[in-house]
Structure formats: C-alpha cells, structure tokens
Enzyme design. Structure first.
Site, PDB file in Angstrom:
ATOM      1  N   LYS A  22       0.838  -1.215   0.000  1.00 27.71           N
ATOM      2  CA  LYS A  22       0.000   0.000   0.000  1.00 27.71           C
ATOM      3  C   LYS A  22       0.864   1.253   0.000  1.00 27.71           C
ATOM      4  CE  LYS A  22      -1.777   1.607   4.012  1.00 27.71           C
ATOM      5  NZ  LYS A  22      -1.506   3.025   4.326  1.00 27.71           N
ATOM      6  N   ASN A  23       1.860   1.285   0.894  1.00 24.84           N
ATOM      7  CA  ASN A  23       2.606   2.528   1.069  1.00 24.84           C
ATOM      8  C   ASN A  23       3.629   2.795  -0.033  1.00 24.84           C
ATOM      9  OD1 ASN A  23       1.073   3.083   3.247  1.00 24.84           O
ATOM     10  ND2 ASN A  23       2.629   2.614   4.789  1.00 24.84           N
ATOM     11  N   CYS A 126      -5.835  19.996  12.913  1.00 26.91           N
ATOM     12  CA  CYS A 126      -4.805  21.008  13.095  1.00 26.91           C
ATOM     13  C   CYS A 126      -3.487  20.407  12.617  1.00 26.91           C
ATOM     14  CB  CYS A 126      -4.753  21.352  14.580  1.00 26.91           C
ATOM     15  SG  CYS A 126      -3.370  22.332  15.052  1.00 26.91           S
ATOM     16  N   ARG A 131      -0.196  16.304  13.586  1.00 29.42           N
ATOM     17  CA  ARG A 131       0.167  15.538  12.382  1.00 29.42           C
ATOM     18  C   ARG A 131       0.671  16.529  11.344  1.00 29.42           C
ATOM     19  NH1 ARG A 131      -2.912  10.618  10.339  1.00 29.42           N
ATOM     20  NH2 ARG A 131      -0.740  10.111   9.958  1.00 29.42           N
ATOM     21  N   ASP A 316       4.705   0.690  11.992  1.00 27.46           N
ATOM     22  CA  ASP A 316       3.495   0.068  11.443  1.00 27.46           C
ATOM     23  C   ASP A 316       3.330  -1.393  11.870  1.00 27.46           C
ATOM     24  OD1 ASP A 316       2.893   2.459  10.255  1.00 27.46           O
ATOM     25  OD2 ASP A 316       3.495   1.880   8.240  1.00 27.46           O
ATOM     26  N   ILE A 338       8.120   7.013  16.880  1.00 24.43           N
ATOM     27  CA  ILE A 338       7.799   7.757  15.650  1.00 24.43           C
ATOM     28  C   ILE A 338       6.565   8.643  15.849  1.00 24.43           C
ATOM     29  CG2 ILE A 338       7.322   7.595  13.166  1.00 24.43           C
ATOM     30  CD1 ILE A 338      10.019   6.360  13.841  1.00 24.43           C
ATOM     31  N   ARG A 408      -8.713  -0.634   4.293  1.00 28.47           N
ATOM     32  CA  ARG A 408      -7.808   0.389   3.751  1.00 28.47           C
ATOM     33  C   ARG A 408      -6.446  -0.214   3.422  1.00 28.47           C
ATOM     34  NH1 ARG A 408      -8.008   6.120   6.651  1.00 28.47           N
ATOM     35  NH2 ARG A 408      -6.620   6.413   4.893  1.00 28.47           N
TER      36      ARG A 408
HETATM   37  C1  EPZ Z   1       4.383   7.046   6.321  1.00 30.88           C
HETATM   38  O1  EPZ Z   1       3.633   8.138   6.852  1.00 30.88           O
HETATM   39  C2  EPZ Z   1       3.431   5.878   6.224  1.00 30.88           C
HETATM   40  N1  EPZ Z   1       2.308   6.208   5.352  1.00 30.88           N
HETATM   41  C3  EPZ Z   1       2.910   5.501   7.616  1.00 30.88           C
HETATM   42  O2  EPZ Z   1       2.106   4.344   7.501  1.00 30.88           O
HETATM   43  C4  EPZ Z   1       4.122   5.175   8.513  1.00 30.88           C
HETATM   44  O3  EPZ Z   1       3.661   4.917   9.817  1.00 30.88           O
HETATM   45  C5  EPZ Z   1       5.090   6.356   8.523  1.00 30.88           C
HETATM   46  O4  EPZ Z   1       5.476   6.703   7.170  1.00 30.88           O
HETATM   47  C6  EPZ Z   1       6.370   6.084   9.306  1.00 30.88           C
HETATM   48  O5  EPZ Z   1       7.011   4.961   8.777  1.00 30.88           O
HETATM   49  C7  EPZ Z   1       2.427   6.044   4.041  1.00 30.88           C
HETATM   50  O6  EPZ Z   1       3.467   5.693   3.521  1.00 30.88           O
HETATM   51  C8  EPZ Z   1       1.217   6.304   3.223  1.00 30.88           C
HETATM   52  P1  EPZ Z   1       6.475  10.386   8.339  1.00 30.88           P
HETATM   53  P2  EPZ Z   1       4.203   9.613   6.809  1.00 30.88           P
HETATM   54  O7  EPZ Z   1       6.440  11.684   7.604  1.00 30.88           O
HETATM   55  O8  EPZ Z   1       5.065   9.776   5.607  1.00 30.88           O
HETATM   56  C9  EPZ Z   1       6.761  13.684  11.784  1.00 30.88           C
HETATM   57  C10 EPZ Z   1       0.133   3.054   7.784  1.00 30.88           C
HETATM   58  O9  EPZ Z   1      -0.432   2.501   8.765  1.00 30.88           O
HETATM   59  N2  EPZ Z   1       6.597  14.724  10.739  1.00 30.88           N
HETATM   60  O10 EPZ Z   1       7.647   9.505   8.086  1.00 30.88           O
HETATM   61  O11 EPZ Z   1       3.077  10.527   6.996  1.00 30.88           O
HETATM   62  C11 EPZ Z   1       5.504  12.851  11.992  1.00 30.88           C
HETATM   63  O12 EPZ Z   1       4.578  13.499  12.808  1.00 30.88           O
HETATM   64  C12 EPZ Z   1       0.709   4.453   7.879  1.00 30.88           C
HETATM   65  O13 EPZ Z   1       0.240   2.492   6.689  1.00 30.88           O
HETATM   66  C13 EPZ Z   1       6.784  16.032  11.075  1.00 30.88           C
HETATM   67  O14 EPZ Z   1       7.088  16.389  12.222  1.00 30.88           O
HETATM   68  O15 EPZ Z   1       5.136   9.612   8.121  1.00 30.88           O
HETATM   69  C14 EPZ Z   1       6.095  11.610  12.609  1.00 30.88           C
HETATM   70  O16 EPZ Z   1       6.324  11.829  13.953  1.00 30.88           O
HETATM   71  C15 EPZ Z   1       0.412   5.128   9.169  1.00 30.88           C
HETATM   72  N3  EPZ Z   1       6.612  16.983  10.097  1.00 30.88           N
HETATM   73  C16 EPZ Z   1       7.435  11.460  11.895  1.00 30.88           C
HETATM   74  O17 EPZ Z   1       7.732  12.762  11.366  1.00 30.88           O
HETATM   75  C17 EPZ Z   1       6.295  16.652   8.819  1.00 30.88           C
HETATM   76  O18 EPZ Z   1       6.150  17.548   7.975  1.00 30.88           O
HETATM   77  C18 EPZ Z   1       7.470  10.450  10.757  1.00 30.88           C
HETATM   78  O19 EPZ Z   1       6.385  10.703   9.885  1.00 30.88           O
HETATM   79  C19 EPZ Z   1       6.116  15.298   8.492  1.00 30.88           C
HETATM   80  C20 EPZ Z   1       6.278  14.336   9.466  1.00 30.88           C
END
Ligand code: EPZ
Length: 429
Positions: A22-23, A126, A131, A316, A338, A408
């Site tokens: 999916k990802n 928000c 997020r 995940d 994370i 999903r």
């Molecule tokens: C991806 O989300 C995955 N989603 C998530 O899978 C996965 O949990 C995550 O990566 C971490 O491996 C998809 O690929 C569609 P990140 P993403 O940006 O890219 C912070 C699932 O169940 N952050 O790597 O959104 C954030 O809050 C999903 O399939 C900022 O601070 O995750 C987090 O703490 C859930 N500012 C950390 O970074 C930003 O602008 C990592 O998030 C962006 C992120």
C-alpha cells in the site's frame, strides 16, 4: 457497517500470498501527475485507499484505467492500472478528499513541479500541530516554491519552475522524502536530500521515477541526489511486496503456532522485524518462493523493542507485536518513537484480557497465559489488525467492528487467513 467474526484457537498452516505494498502504491500513483504519458503500475493491491486515491487523482484530470480479468492471470497477483495525466485540469486538492487520507497531501509536489502551482488542503484537523506537514512544506520551499497558508490550504507557487537545492530534514520523514524526490525530479539543477528516509517504499518510488527518465541516485541511503530533468515519460513498474502485511501475518503465525509460507515476501525488507519475531520463539526461513514462518510448540518469549525509521523496527508493526507479546511467557517493553499517540489498541487488547501499562512512549506488556474473545473496535488500520491477531489466539468469539479500517490496508484478509485454517468471517450488515 461490516464486522469480522473470529473464533480463536486454530493454528495457521498453509500459504499466504503477499500483496503489493500500500505505502509504495500510493506515492507511485501520485507520481503519475509528473508526466503527460501513461504510467502503468502492476501488482497494485485491491484496497480502499487505492480507490480513494483514484478519485483524488481523477479530480485533477488523471484517467485511471484498470485492466479487466485476464485468462492467464493468477488470482493472487495484484491488478494492473494505467494512469494518464495528459491534461491536468485542476491543481486544487480539496478538503473533503484530502482529509480522508493523509498521503494524498503529497500531490502538492508533482502539481507544483509540473504546473507551477498547487493548492492542497491540509490533511485534516490542526495539521501543523500533531500531524504536521511542516517538513514537506520546508522541502518545497528549499526548491524555490513560494508557500502561503490560507483558510486551511497550503498554496505552493513556482511560476518559473522549481530549482534544485539542498533539503536537510531535521527528522526522518517518509512523506517528506517522497515529496522532495518528486519535486526535485522536474526542478532545474541538482538537489541533495540529507537525512532522507531509507524505507523500501522510497527506493521503489525512485526506481519508478528513474524508469520515467528521472536521474536519482542514493535512494535507500540517507543522502539522495537528484539531477532535475525537463520532462518525464511514461513507464511500467511493478509495486514491491508489502513488508507490513508480511510482518503482520508472520506475527499471526508466531501467535497461533503453525507453519505458513508468506509467498512473494522479501526478507530483506523487514530484517529487524524478522529478528524480533525470531526472538519471540518462531523460526523464520527465507525460501525461493518467499519466507516461511513457523512455531511448533514452545512458549512465546518476551522482547524489548523500540520502533525506529528503516532499517529499524517499523512503527506500522508496533500494534501487532503488542498483540503477540500479550501472550508471552514474561514481560515485554515496547517503545514508540515515531508517533506520539499510537497506542489506541492498548485498551482494546485489554478487553481481550491483555495486561498492558502505558508510561509515556513505552508500553509494558505482562504476558498472560490466555486471552478471551470479546467485541472490539479500533481507530486505525494497524491497531485493527493487532486485534485480529489477538483474536486468532483468544478463546471463544471476537467481533472486530469498524472493518473499513482493515479494508484500507489489507487485501482479502479473511480469505488469506481462512485458507490457512483460521475461523474468520465477514458479517455484512
Ligand atoms: C508514512 O507516513 C506511512 N504512510 C505511515 O504508515 C508510517 O507509519 C510512517 O510513514 C512512518 O514509517 C504512508 O506511507 C502512506 P512520516 P508519513 O512523515 O510519511 C513527523 C500506515 O499505517 N513529521 O515519516 O506521513 C511525523 O509526525 C501508515 O500504513 C513532522 O514532524 O510519516 C512523525 O512523527 C500510518 N513533520 C514522523 O515525522 C512533517 O512535515 C514520521 O512521519 C512530516 C512528518
């Protein structure tokens, strides 16, 4: 609303085919916006998120064609989809669509790179709070986009196109890395990304973009270099197997006992998780066809684990590991590094009899000798499947509500587990 009914206590034995990830599929579909030619993706899983993204891309003018059944096609291979963004008719991604799936925010990168502008709703609530998308915005701004935030929308403009630059992520972000790679592929000049995410899905995106004519090196390391090109072409690309689905079924087998071949799984995509599953007492054996996971007799052993970006133990799979260790012979500790609040499954696992205490970002799981079925529900995809794993080993009947979360991200979950002996069925209302 559909529910899933599980009667626990059966061992799992047989073969589970692993679907396309999916990802990886989501960013690959979004990459179709970068070219006016057709991008053909193979091994695409049948998932609600894929359908939703088809709608979102359709709103921008992307034609999505899904090939029908082929006489020779095997039932267990994913679908082939053709995405053609010959004409982008709308550079706005509205709230009602983006709010349903965070990853759809990533359309901002190809839209601004190709069209010079994009207006994309913040992904729910928000967004600059818990997020956030601040790092995605930072990356676009490093590549020369002017950013404005207005009425819940991020507006990115680059009238004369993006230009290469240096993007240094203060924190590893998968979505930030996808966004930066897509934007930099069509920027003028060279981009360096530092502290890039090393997840296999980033490598899959870079491989596909390179087939489309991009010049990306270093994907899979923390430093990615992209030489921008004027134009990208169509390509054909097969989505890599889903490492989270693989790890999930591996933990299900480690939980129930039995012996299952995870067909098409690639062990190098989840070495950290397989190491942990091995430490819980299951055996993990790579084969020519995939990976075999077995546990025949013996207790589940407790483990101490922290989630981390790739190649660490994936967030995940955190909920699924918690389900598994809830029946361990001893006390486990799981630390989530994370996401701040990814423990929504704790209280539902407790309904099945799990003993879990939370202290900040760490859960202490005191293994119990038996779980008992109960009605449960979860608020996200991985949490939901952790309840399925626990239910497979619980005595009696569990009903998992809000099945749409599972739909999903898990293709044919009941069929795959059912074929290995689980007593599992979907109750449609
Ligand atoms: C991806 O989300 C995955 N989603 C998530 O899978 C996965 O949990 C995550 O990566 C971490 O491996 C998809 O690929 C569609 P990140 P993403 O940006 O890219 C912070 C699932 O169940 N952050 O790597 O959104 C954030 O809050 C999903 O399939 C900022 O601070 O995750 C987090 O703490 C859930 N500012 C950390 O970074 C930003 O602008 C990592 O998030 C962006 C992120």
């Amino acid at each position: 609303m559909d529910r899933i009914r599980i009667v626990g206590g059966q061992k799992l034995n047989g073969t589970i085919p692993i679907s396309g990830a999916k990802n990886a599929t989501l960013p690959l579909m979004i990459a179709s916006l970068l070219t006016q030619d057709t991008l053909i993706l193979e091994n695409v899983p049948r998932l609600a998120d894929v359908v939703l993204l088809q709608r979102i891309l359709g709103n921008h003018g992307v034609d999505v064609m899904i090939a029908g059944k082929r006489r020779e096609s095997e039932p267990n291979t994913g679908r082939t989809i053709h995405l053609s963004a010959a004409n982008i008719v709308d550079t706005t991604a509205p709230y009602d669509l983006v709010s349903q799936m965070r990853a759809s925010f990533w359309v901002i990168a190809p839209l601004v790179a190709r069209m010079g502008q994009a207006r994309v709703s913040m992904p729910g609530g928000c967004a600059i709070g818990t997020r956030p998308v601040d790092l995605l915005i930072m990356a676009l701004s490093d590549l020369g986009a002017d950013i404005e935030i207005e009425a819940g929308y991020v507006i990115a403009r680059a009238k004369n196109g993006l230009r290469g630059g240096k993007v240094v992520f203060p924190k590893v972000t998968v979505g930030g890395t996808h966004t930066a790679i897509m934007a930099a592929s069509l920027a003028r000049g060279t981009t360096e990304i530092e502290n890039a995410a090393r997840e296999p899905e980033v490598v899959d995106l870079a491989d596909c973009l390179n087939k489309m004519g991009a010049k990306i090196t270093g994907a899979g390391t923390a430093r990615i270099v992209i030489e921008g090109v004027d134009k990208l072409n169509g390509a054909r690309h097969s989505v890599l197997p889903d490492r989270i689905e693989t790890g999930t079924y591996a933990m299900a087998v480690a939980m129930t006992g039995g012996d299952v071949l995870l067909q098409n799984a690639r062990p190098e995509l989840l070495q950290a998780a397989f190491d942990i599953i091995g430490r819980t007492g299951a055996t993990v054996t790579p084969t020519n066809e995939g990976v075999r996971v077995a546990r025949n007799g013996g207790d589940i052993q407790p483990v101490d684990v922290s989630t981390a970006p790739f190649p660490g133990f994936p967030t995940d799979l955190q909920a699924q590991l918690m389900a598994l260790t809830s029946r361990a012979n001893g006390t486990s500790h799981i630390t989530e590094t994370i996401f701040e609040n990814r423990f929504m499954h704790v209280q539902e696992l407790a309904r099945l009899g799990a003993r879990i205490r939370l202290n900040g970002d760490t859960a202490t799981i005191e293994g119990v000798s038996r779980l008992r079925g109960a009605p449960v529900m979860a608020t996200d995809l991985r949490a939901s499947v952790s309840l399925v794993i626990a239910a497979l080993a619980a005595e009696g009947e569990t009903t998992v509500n809000r099945v749409y979360h599972l739909d999903r991200g898990f293709e044919k979950l009941e069929a795959k587990l059912g074929a290995c002996g689980a007593q599992i069925e979907r109750l449609s209302v």
